[in-house]
Design a protein around this motif. Sequence first.
Motif, PDB file in Angstrom:
ATOM      1  N   UNK A 136       6.593  94.473  51.946  1.00 35.74           N
ATOM      2  CA  UNK A 136       5.596  93.542  52.478  1.00 35.74           C
ATOM      3  C   UNK A 136       4.369  94.330  52.935  1.00 35.74           C
ATOM      4  N   UNK A 137       3.210  93.948  52.417  1.00 33.62           N
ATOM      5  CA  UNK A 137       1.949  94.580  52.829  1.00 33.62           C
ATOM      6  C   UNK A 137       1.172  93.600  53.697  1.00 33.62           C
ATOM      7  N   UNK A 138       0.728  94.087  54.866  1.00 34.90           N
ATOM      8  CA  UNK A 138       0.016  93.243  55.821  1.00 34.90           C
ATOM      9  C   UNK A 138      -1.376  93.802  56.053  1.00 34.90           C
ATOM     10  N   UNK A 139      -2.357  92.930  56.057  1.00 32.98           N
ATOM     11  CA  UNK A 139      -3.737  93.337  56.284  1.00 32.98           C
ATOM     12  C   UNK A 139      -4.143  93.049  57.726  1.00 32.98           C
ATOM     13  N   UNK A 140      -5.338  93.505  58.088  1.00 33.92           N
ATOM     14  CA  UNK A 140      -5.810  93.441  59.470  1.00 33.92           C
ATOM     15  C   UNK A 140      -5.893  92.016  60.023  1.00 33.92           C
ATOM     16  N   UNK A 141      -6.024  91.008  59.153  1.00 34.95           N
ATOM     17  CA  UNK A 141      -6.168  89.627  59.619  1.00 34.95           C
ATOM     18  C   UNK A 141      -4.849  88.867  59.652  1.00 34.95           C
ATOM     19  N   UNK A 142      -3.739  89.562  59.399  1.00 35.26           N
ATOM     20  CA  UNK A 142      -2.430  88.924  59.451  1.00 35.26           C
ATOM     21  C   UNK A 142      -1.937  88.381  58.125  1.00 35.26           C
ATOM     22  N   UNK A 143      -2.696  88.573  57.054  1.00 40.39           N
ATOM     23  CA  UNK A 143      -2.238  88.118  55.741  1.00 40.39           C
ATOM     24  C   UNK A 143      -1.053  88.973  55.286  1.00 40.39           C
ATOM     25  N   UNK A 144      -0.074  88.332  54.636  1.00 40.05           N
ATOM     26  CA  UNK A 144       1.129  89.015  54.168  1.00 40.05           C
ATOM     27  C   UNK A 144       1.204  88.907  52.651  1.00 40.05           C
ATOM     28  N   UNK A 145       1.473  90.035  51.986  1.00 38.39           N
ATOM     29  CA  UNK A 145       1.619  90.061  50.538  1.00 38.39           C
ATOM     30  C   UNK A 145       2.998  90.619  50.203  1.00 38.39           C
ATOM     31  N   UNK A 146       3.767  89.840  49.471  1.00 40.09           N
ATOM     32  CA  UNK A 146       5.097  90.266  49.035  1.00 40.09           C
ATOM     33  C   UNK A 146       4.915  91.051  47.740  1.00 40.09           C
ATOM     34  N   UNK A 147       4.924  92.375  47.857  1.00 37.06           N
ATOM     35  CA  UNK A 147       4.643  93.231  46.708  1.00 37.06           C
ATOM     36  C   UNK A 147       5.916  93.469  45.897  1.00 37.06           C
ATOM     37  N   UNK A 148       5.741  93.649  44.596  1.00 38.07           N
ATOM     38  CA  UNK A 148       6.866  93.889  43.704  1.00 38.07           C
ATOM     39  C   UNK A 148       6.670  95.221  42.988  1.00 38.07           C
ATOM     40  N   UNK A 149       7.591  96.143  43.212  1.00 42.18           N
ATOM     41  CA  UNK A 149       7.526  97.440  42.544  1.00 42.18           C
ATOM     42  C   UNK A 149       6.799  98.489  43.338  1.00 42.18           C
ATOM     43  N   UNK A 150       5.568  98.205  43.743  1.00 44.43           N
ATOM     44  CA  UNK A 150       4.786  99.208  44.460  1.00 44.43           C
ATOM     45  C   UNK A 150       3.683  98.548  45.266  1.00 44.43           C
ATOM     46  N   UNK A 151       3.127  99.327  46.194  1.00 45.00           N
ATOM     47  CA  UNK A 151       1.989  98.883  46.998  1.00 45.00           C
ATOM     48  C   UNK A 151       1.149 100.101  47.342  1.00 45.00           C
ATOM     49  N   UNK A 152      -0.154  99.897  47.480  1.00 45.18           N
ATOM     50  CA  UNK A 152      -1.071 100.967  47.864  1.00 45.18           C
ATOM     51  C   UNK A 152      -1.996 100.457  48.947  1.00 45.18           C
ATOM     52  N   UNK A 153      -2.331 101.335  49.901  1.00 43.86           N
ATOM     53  CA  UNK A 153      -3.230 100.979  51.002  1.00 43.86           C
ATOM     54  C   UNK A 153      -4.224 102.111  51.194  1.00 43.86           C
ATOM     55  N   UNK A 154      -5.304 101.826  51.921  1.00 43.26           N
ATOM     56  CA  UNK A 154      -6.254 102.870  52.274  1.00 43.26           C
ATOM     57  C   UNK A 154      -7.579 102.738  51.574  1.00 43.26           C
ATOM     58  N   UNK A 155      -8.417 103.771  51.757  1.00 43.32           N
ATOM     59  CA  UNK A 155      -9.781 103.716  51.267  1.00 43.32           C
ATOM     60  C   UNK A 155      -9.898 103.608  49.761  1.00 43.32           C
ATOM     61  N   UNK A 156      -8.971 104.194  49.016  1.00 42.87           N
ATOM     62  CA  UNK A 156      -9.013 104.163  47.549  1.00 42.87           C
ATOM     63  C   UNK A 156      -7.897 103.291  46.985  1.00 42.87           C
ATOM     64  N   UNK A 157      -7.508 102.249  47.719  1.00 39.07           N
ATOM     65  CA  UNK A 157      -6.336 101.454  47.334  1.00 39.07           C
ATOM     66  C   UNK A 157      -6.481 100.843  45.946  1.00 39.07           C
TER      67      UNK A 157
END
Length: 279
Positions: A136-157
């Motif tokens: 589960x990937x969560x952003x600063x506003x509380x949005x939730x994304x159910x990722x499948x396989x992989x997830x990336x975060x950060x400046x070069x996401x």
Amino acid sequence: MPFGYASPEQIMRDKADYARKGIARGRSVVVLQYEDGILFVAPNPSRALHKISEIYDRIGFAAVGRYNEFEELRLGGIRYADINGYTYDRSDVTGRGLANLYASNLGRIFTESIKSLEVEVVVAEVGDAADGDAIYRLTFDGSVFDEHGFAAMGGQAEAVSTRLKERYREGMPLADALEVAMAALTEPGGERPPMAQLEVAVLDRNREHRKFLRLTAARLERLLSQASPDTTGPAGEPSGEPAEETGPAAPATGQTPPSGGTPPPTGPDGDIDDGSSPL
């Protein structure tokens, strides 16, 4: 119209832009599934400030942004997990429950506070089989994304996600998954970060009890040497950096490293880090 008036829409846009700029200064983090669990990889020059941590037996946490802000979220998640596991049953502590808790807190802070948190978070849970894994990937506003396989975060996401899509495949062994993560984190033509400046951990479903395990630089070098040739490419060429042993594994969740003899944490440029700079 009163002087200084700003519409609610403009206020929300300004807070969102502010949070995105802060997150963009942090180094990217990659979380992806492999055949025996979930792998976390993050460039991190600090040995004292962790971007990847254990929350509970089967649950891991990764974040990018301001350290002091996502550390508060991590500690809150540990308290939630410990209390619920003790009051009810350990099986009642789930990645989905933690993701919902973080989403609620992030959304409330974004809506009610003057400044939103400059963080992005991944909560990952390893199951008894691959189809039981969850990211589960969560952003600063509380949005939730159910990722499948992989997830990336950060400046070069966005760029990192593109490189992950090109190389990722389901059911990869750990060595191949690490190679794919390293290739995704390395810009085309750029050099890979030294092994000693990487923070890498796994949630290994085959381990007894606690599934979380940190990997040292020496083991990372061995794993990369075992990667299949078809997972390497122009961005995946080894940089030739010598392997260095990292320090001892991080303490169990909720504990802090002993203070005796520990040097002050440093930021990306070697300055003393007060915990407020983006990681």
